[in-house]
Design a protein around this motif. Sequence first.
Motif, mmCIF file in Angstrom:
data_model
loop_
_atom_site.group_PDB
_atom_site.id
_atom_site.type_symbol
_atom_site.label_atom_id
_atom_site.label_comp_id
_atom_site.label_asym_id
_atom_site.label_seq_id
_atom_site.Cartn_x
_atom_site.Cartn_y
_atom_site.Cartn_z
ATOM 1 N N ALA A 201 -2.264 1.329 -13.048
ATOM 2 C CA ALA A 201 -3.115 1.840 -11.980
ATOM 3 C C ALA A 201 -2.232 2.195 -10.792
ATOM 4 N N LEU A 202 -2.479 3.337 -10.221
ATOM 5 C CA LEU A 202 -1.687 3.778 -9.085
ATOM 6 C C LEU A 202 -2.517 3.696 -7.814
ATOM 7 N N ALA A 203 -1.886 3.302 -6.758
ATOM 8 C CA ALA A 203 -2.560 3.272 -5.466
ATOM 9 C C ALA A 203 -2.807 4.702 -5.017
ATOM 10 N N GLU A 204 -3.977 4.948 -4.487
ATOM 11 C CA GLU A 204 -4.384 6.307 -4.131
ATOM 12 C C GLU A 204 -4.182 6.620 -2.648
ATOM 13 N N GLY A 205 -3.705 5.661 -1.879
ATOM 14 C CA GLY A 205 -3.617 5.838 -0.444
ATOM 15 C C GLY A 205 -2.419 6.640 0.024
ATOM 16 N N ASP A 206 -2.205 6.623 1.330
ATOM 17 C CA ASP A 206 -1.136 7.349 2.008
ATOM 18 C C ASP A 206 -0.055 6.345 2.419
ATOM 19 N N ALA A 207 1.128 6.472 1.841
ATOM 20 C CA ALA A 207 2.216 5.524 2.093
ATOM 21 C C ALA A 207 2.632 5.494 3.567
ATOM 22 N N LYS A 208 2.595 6.650 4.233
ATOM 23 C CA LYS A 208 2.977 6.669 5.658
ATOM 24 C C LYS A 208 2.005 5.834 6.487
ATOM 25 N N LYS A 209 0.730 5.975 6.197
ATOM 26 C CA LYS A 209 -0.262 5.154 6.900
ATOM 27 C C LYS A 209 -0.109 3.694 6.491
ATOM 28 N N GLY A 210 0.239 3.472 5.228
ATOM 29 C CA GLY A 210 0.448 2.116 4.729
ATOM 30 C C GLY A 210 1.605 1.415 5.411
ATOM 31 N N ALA A 211 2.648 2.172 5.773
ATOM 32 C CA ALA A 211 3.783 1.593 6.490
ATOM 33 C C ALA A 211 3.331 1.040 7.837
ATOM 34 N N LYS A 212 2.384 1.722 8.456
ATOM 35 C CA LYS A 212 1.847 1.226 9.731
ATOM 36 C C LYS A 212 1.038 -0.042 9.521
ATOM 37 N N VAL A 213 0.258 -0.090 8.454
ATOM 38 C CA VAL A 213 -0.522 -1.294 8.145
ATOM 39 C C VAL A 213 0.432 -2.454 7.844
ATOM 40 N N PHE A 214 1.549 -2.155 7.173
ATOM 41 C CA PHE A 214 2.506 -3.190 6.792
ATOM 42 C C PHE A 214 3.114 -3.899 8.000
ATOM 43 N N ARG A 215 3.046 -3.309 9.156
ATOM 44 C CA ARG A 215 3.573 -3.959 10.363
ATOM 45 C C ARG A 215 2.973 -5.350 10.543
ATOM 46 N N LYS A 216 1.717 -5.524 10.090
ATOM 47 C CA LYS A 216 1.056 -6.826 10.180
ATOM 48 C C LYS A 216 1.715 -7.847 9.247
ATOM 49 N N CYS A 217 2.384 -7.375 8.236
ATOM 50 C CA CYS A 217 2.970 -8.225 7.190
ATOM 51 C C CYS A 217 4.438 -8.552 7.440
ATOM 52 N N LYS A 218 5.088 -7.756 8.310
ATOM 53 C CA LYS A 218 6.539 -7.840 8.508
ATOM 54 C C LYS A 218 7.029 -9.185 9.022
ATOM 55 N N ALA A 219 6.197 -9.941 9.678
ATOM 56 C CA ALA A 219 6.642 -11.238 10.188
ATOM 57 C C ALA A 219 7.022 -12.172 9.045
ATOM 58 N N CYS A 220 6.402 -11.959 7.867
ATOM 59 C CA CYS A 220 6.627 -12.877 6.744
ATOM 60 C C CYS A 220 7.199 -12.224 5.489
#
Length: 129
Positions: A20-39
């Motif tokens: 299964a492939l993710a259907e989203g936008d990786a550039k937008k996902g990089a912004k969401v990932f900012r919440k995850c970067k602490a860990c």
Amino acid sequence: MRFGVFAAVTVGFAVLAAPALAEGDAKKGAKVFRKCKACHVVEEEKNKVGPHLVGIIDRPVASIEGFKYSKAMVEFGSDDKVWDVETLTVYLKKPKDLVKKTSMAFAGVRKDADIENLLAYLQDPSAAD
């Protein structure tokens, strides 16, 4: 006629067998990932407070050598579960709903579109460049 049916069945099995492939936008996902970067990191196989997420899509749960997973996460992955798109979608929405006593303190990603974008980024971080 037989060849047409054979071809259709073969294509159908190929689609079912494909990951299964993710259907989203990786550039937008990089912004969401900012919440995850602490860990977490996606650029290198280096653990932080949480395990690295390099190759997380279709990786077995609790499988990074040297990372100390919570007992709950180890038990969750004990029956050969993998972090496929479907499982990650549920987990990212509200981690403690899927793995009751996970040590991950993050409450979850609220918007479905943000989860899709985050998954696209996790699948291919270089697509955000």
